[in-house]
Scaffold this active site. Structure first.
Site, PDB file in Angstrom:
ATOM      1  N   SER A   1       0.797  -1.213   0.000  1.00  0.00           N
ATOM      2  CA  SER A   1       0.000   0.000   0.000  1.00  0.00           C
ATOM      3  C   SER A   1       0.836   1.271   0.000  1.00  0.00           C
ATOM      4  CB  SER A   1      -0.962  -0.055   1.188  1.00  0.00           C
ATOM      5  OG  SER A   1      -1.909   0.957   1.072  1.00  0.00           O
ATOM      6  N   HIS A   2       0.714   2.038   1.084  1.00  0.00           N
ATOM      7  CA  HIS A   2       1.361   3.341   1.158  1.00  0.00           C
ATOM      8  C   HIS A   2       2.774   3.247   1.727  1.00  0.00           C
ATOM      9  CE1 HIS A   2      -0.713   2.096   4.717  1.00  0.00           C
ATOM     10  NE2 HIS A   2       0.186   2.774   5.411  1.00  0.00           N
TER      11      HIS A   2
ATOM     12  N   ASP B   1      -2.130   6.775  -3.333  1.00  0.00           N
ATOM     13  CA  ASP B   1      -0.991   6.093  -2.698  1.00  0.00           C
ATOM     14  C   ASP B   1      -0.387   5.000  -3.586  1.00  0.00           C
ATOM     15  OD1 ASP B   1      -3.062   4.269  -2.549  1.00  0.00           O
ATOM     16  OD2 ASP B   1      -2.262   3.367  -0.718  1.00  0.00           O
TER      17      ASP B   1
ATOM     18  N   ASP C   1      -0.744   1.779  -4.040  1.00  0.00           N
ATOM     19  CA  ASP C   1      -1.567   0.845  -4.811  1.00  0.00           C
ATOM     20  C   ASP C   1      -2.903   1.444  -5.244  1.00  0.00           C
ATOM     21  OD1 ASP C   1      -2.460   0.922  -2.186  1.00  0.00           O
ATOM     22  OD2 ASP C   1      -3.265  -1.107  -2.260  1.00  0.00           O
TER      23      ASP C   1
ATOM     24  N   ASP D   1      -5.443   2.918  -3.589  1.00  0.00           N
ATOM     25  CA  ASP D   1      -6.712   2.848  -2.865  1.00  0.00           C
ATOM     26  C   ASP D   1      -6.935   4.032  -1.929  1.00  0.00           C
ATOM     27  OD1 ASP D   1      -4.884   2.008  -1.004  1.00  0.00           O
ATOM     28  OD2 ASP D   1      -5.897   0.121  -0.501  1.00  0.00           O
ATOM     29  N   ARG D   2      -5.866   4.761  -1.586  1.00  0.00           N
ATOM     30  CA  ARG D   2      -6.044   5.928  -0.706  1.00  0.00           C
ATOM     31  C   ARG D   2      -6.120   7.217  -1.526  1.00  0.00           C
ATOM     32  NH1 ARG D   2      -2.486   5.260   4.785  1.00  0.00           N
ATOM     33  NH2 ARG D   2      -3.363   3.258   5.361  1.00  0.00           N
TER      34      ARG D   2
ATOM     35  N   LYS E   1     -11.245   0.316  -0.926  1.00  0.00           N
ATOM     36  CA  LYS E   1     -11.335   1.767  -1.024  1.00  0.00           C
ATOM     37  C   LYS E   1     -10.713   2.154  -2.353  1.00  0.00           C
ATOM     38  CE  LYS E   1      -7.361   2.062   2.118  1.00  0.00           C
ATOM     39  NZ  LYS E   1      -7.421   0.701   2.665  1.00  0.00           N
TER      40      LYS E   1
HETATM   41  C1  G6P Z   1      -4.771  -0.449   5.578  1.00  0.00           C
HETATM   42  C2  G6P Z   1      -6.179  -0.864   5.375  1.00  0.00           C
HETATM   43  C3  G6P Z   1      -7.107   0.217   5.862  1.00  0.00           C
HETATM   44  C4  G6P Z   1      -6.803   0.585   7.281  1.00  0.00           C
HETATM   45  C5  G6P Z   1      -5.361   0.891   7.466  1.00  0.00           C
HETATM   46  C6  G6P Z   1      -5.057   1.008   8.924  1.00  0.00           C
HETATM   47  O1  G6P Z   1      -4.483   0.646   4.791  1.00  0.00           O
HETATM   48  O2  G6P Z   1      -6.417  -1.122   4.009  1.00  0.00           O
HETATM   49  O3  G6P Z   1      -8.407  -0.223   5.713  1.00  0.00           O
HETATM   50  O4  G6P Z   1      -7.526   1.703   7.685  1.00  0.00           O
HETATM   51  O5  G6P Z   1      -4.584  -0.157   6.939  1.00  0.00           O
HETATM   52  O6  G6P Z   1      -3.713   1.022   9.121  1.00  0.00           O
HETATM   53  P1  G6P Z   1      -3.086   0.902  10.557  1.00  0.00           P
HETATM   54  O7  G6P Z   1      -1.627   1.060  10.308  1.00  0.00           O
HETATM   55  O8  G6P Z   1      -3.663   2.034  11.351  1.00  0.00           O
HETATM   56  O9  G6P Z   1      -3.474  -0.450  11.096  1.00  0.00           O
END
Ligand code: G6P
Length: 543
Positions: free
Chosen positions: A113-114, A277, A279, A281-282, A376
């Protein structure tokens, strides 16, 4: 073609977190590491014999060779077909769409992801089910159980295929269809939104900057914003996905998308700014001189979604993760629709979306989406904002001012303490748990504690229960602080402190968030003893 059976043994720590298995890339590249996990996914979902899977990732370092391994293993395990994004690239929401559109048995998404990418950074892999969403916990539990007992995995001795060549090929007896990862997604967006109205907005001189952060949405944003909607060439910057995201941290928030923030707060700001981000989704939304928090963005989208054709009939309900601010709750209340509070993690929205109970969902962690996919969706949020801007003719700043005037403002901020020793972080949380009974009634500066508990969620659709989902301290003022440990980090523990205060006084709706939240911030530190317990004087990241 006969599969090769490779002997292996369980590897510790392959427990999927909030969003699949995330580790340092070098950990994933160790012998048998990826293979053990992939075989455990296949076994955990009841095998892949005769099944069709979508496979794609965000293009980060190791993406392509991991995909070759996955394809060989899928073929060796009897899968009939894999649909793969060209070059191994597919944004997470686009993968979700492909799973749903093709009625496949799920998909494997390669992404952290990010989190930054590269040989010394992060890698990840997750399984999404046939509904296109992240696997539910009872499935990830089965996958984890398999990682603890695995003794063998199946693969083939075949050459790598050319991931760049669109068309159909074979790995062993399995068909591999390599597709343009953007086309189906763009078509879906065109169905959801009023592209003519948005195109007119751009034709009328509306300016925008979309920062793809050298990550996967570059090609999507270019094709849709500049290609189909006629935004000026150069609207999308950092548009080429790079294995290390250009050395950056592909997380769309004011800290990591600082260049965009600076531009939007300066004299030469375009009308609208957005980022996505690693991938895709954000999202981050920012107007001329106006940052929009993800919680506020969700509330605005919920309030105005009916301008878009896909939501013209109204919303069935909305959902937000517990630490997300209550701004959307006020919109739901006014509209008379259901509002759900779920644990952190997109997977918890899946049942609500599948059951038609929620149409829009969102999280403070910069995720917003709807029932169009089961992830998302960064670009979706940007397009819905554009649709709203086109329909109302207002600026982002005006939209926010009007929204707060109507619903009140939930001042909101998140303070992160990253890479804290796990023991210290756990001790801090346990210390709070031990005081739930004595905290109510205690005062901290101008604030008095009303409630103290730990969030648990009973899924209204399947009745499953998730416990220990974050500690909540509520104040008599209506404000609150939430303490939660991140589930996505790869080193140490990250303590997240979510701060919120609700304001309805019309003369106090335009304050600086940190200033408005100062009493809550001070109380949070004192209640949890953050400095004392962690030795940290200040958070590493404030968003
Ligand atoms: C990922 C998930 C999100 C979630 C986030 C929380 O990005 O896809 O749905 O809100 O993680 O991250 P954290 O580091 O706070 O557990």
């Amino acid at each position: 073609m006969e599969p090769i059976l490779v002997d292996t043994q369980p590897i510790d720590g392959q427990k999927p977190g909030t969003s699949g298995l995330r580790k340092k890339t070098k950990v994933f590249m160790q012998p048998h590491y990826l293979e053990n996990y992939v075989q455990s996914i296949f076994d955990g979902i009841g095998g892949v014999q005769g099944k069709t899977l979508v496979v794609g990732g965000d293009g980060r370092y190791f993406n392509d060779s991991a995909i070759q391994t996955i394809l060989r293993m899928a073929a060796a395990n009897g899968a009939s077909k894999c649909i793969v994004g060209q070059g191994g690239i597919c944004s997470t929401p686009a993968a979700s769409n492909l799973i749903r559109k093709n009625g496949t048995d799920g998909g494997l998404i390669l992404s952290a992801s990010h989190n930054p990418g590269g040989p010394d950074e992060d890698f990840g892999l997750k399984y999404n089910g046939p509904n296109g969403g992240p696997a539910a916990e009872h499935v990830t539990d089965k996958i984890f159980d398999r990682t603890k007992e695995i003794v063998q995995y199946k693969t083939l001795d075949t050459a790598d295929i050319d991931l760049g060549a669109i068309g159909t090929t074979k790995v062993g007896d399995m068909t591999v269809e390599i597709i343009d990862p953007v086309a189906d997604y763009a078509e879906l967006m065109e169905k959801l939104f009023d592209f003519d109205a948005i195109a007119k907005l751009f034709a009328g001189g509306f300016t925008m900057r979309f920062d793809a952060m050298h990550a996967v949405t570059g090609p999507y944003a270019k094709a849709i914003l500049e290609g189909r909607l006629g935004a000026a060439e150069g609207t999308v910057v950092n548009a080429t996905p790079l294995p290390d995201f250009g050395g950056g941290h592909p997380d769309p928030n004011p800290i990591w998308a600082k260049g965009l923030m600076d531009l939007m707060m300066g004299d030469d700001a375009p009308d609208f700014g957005a980022a996505s981000d690693g991938d895709g989704d954000r999202n981050m939304i920012v107007g001329k001189g106006q940052y929009v928090t993800p919680s506020d963005s969700l509330a605005v989208l919920a309030a105005q979604a009916t301008v878009a054709p896909a939501y013209a009939d109204g919303l069935a309900g909305v959902a937000r993760s517990m630490p997300t601010s209550g701004a959307v709750d006020r919109v739901a209340e006014k509209k008379g629709i259901e509002c759900f509070e779920t644990p952190t993690g997109w997977k918890f929205f899946g049942n609500l979306l599948d059951a038609g109970r929620a149409t829009l969902c969102g999280e403070e962690s910069a995720g917003t989406g709807s029932n169009h996919v089961r992830e998302k969706d960064g670009l979706w949020a940007v397009l819905l904002w554009l649709n709203i801007l086109a329909a109302t003719g207002k600026s982002v700043k005006e939209i926010m001012a009007d929204h707060w005037a109507e619903y009140g403002r939930n001042y909101y901020s998140r303070h992160d303490y990253e890479d804290v020793e796990a023991e210290k972080a756990n001790a801090l949380m346990d210390g709070l748990r031990a005081r739930f009974e004595e905290l109510p009634g205690q005062t901290y500066g101008p604030l008095t504690i009303a409630t103290a508990d730990e969030f648990a969620y009973d899924d209204p659709v399947d009745g499953s229960r998730a416990t220990k989902q974050g500690i909540r301290i509520g104040f008599t003022s209506g404000g609150r602080v939430v303490f939660r440990l991140s589930g996505t980090g790869t080193v140490g523990a990250t303590i997240r402190v979510y701060l919120e205060e609700y304001e309805t006084d019309q003369s106090k709706l335009h304050r600086d968030a940190q200033e408005a939240l100062a009493p809550i911030i001070a109380a949070a530190d004192e209640i949890a003893g953050i400095v004392k317990n962690t030795g940290r004087e200040a958070p590493n990241v404030i968003t």
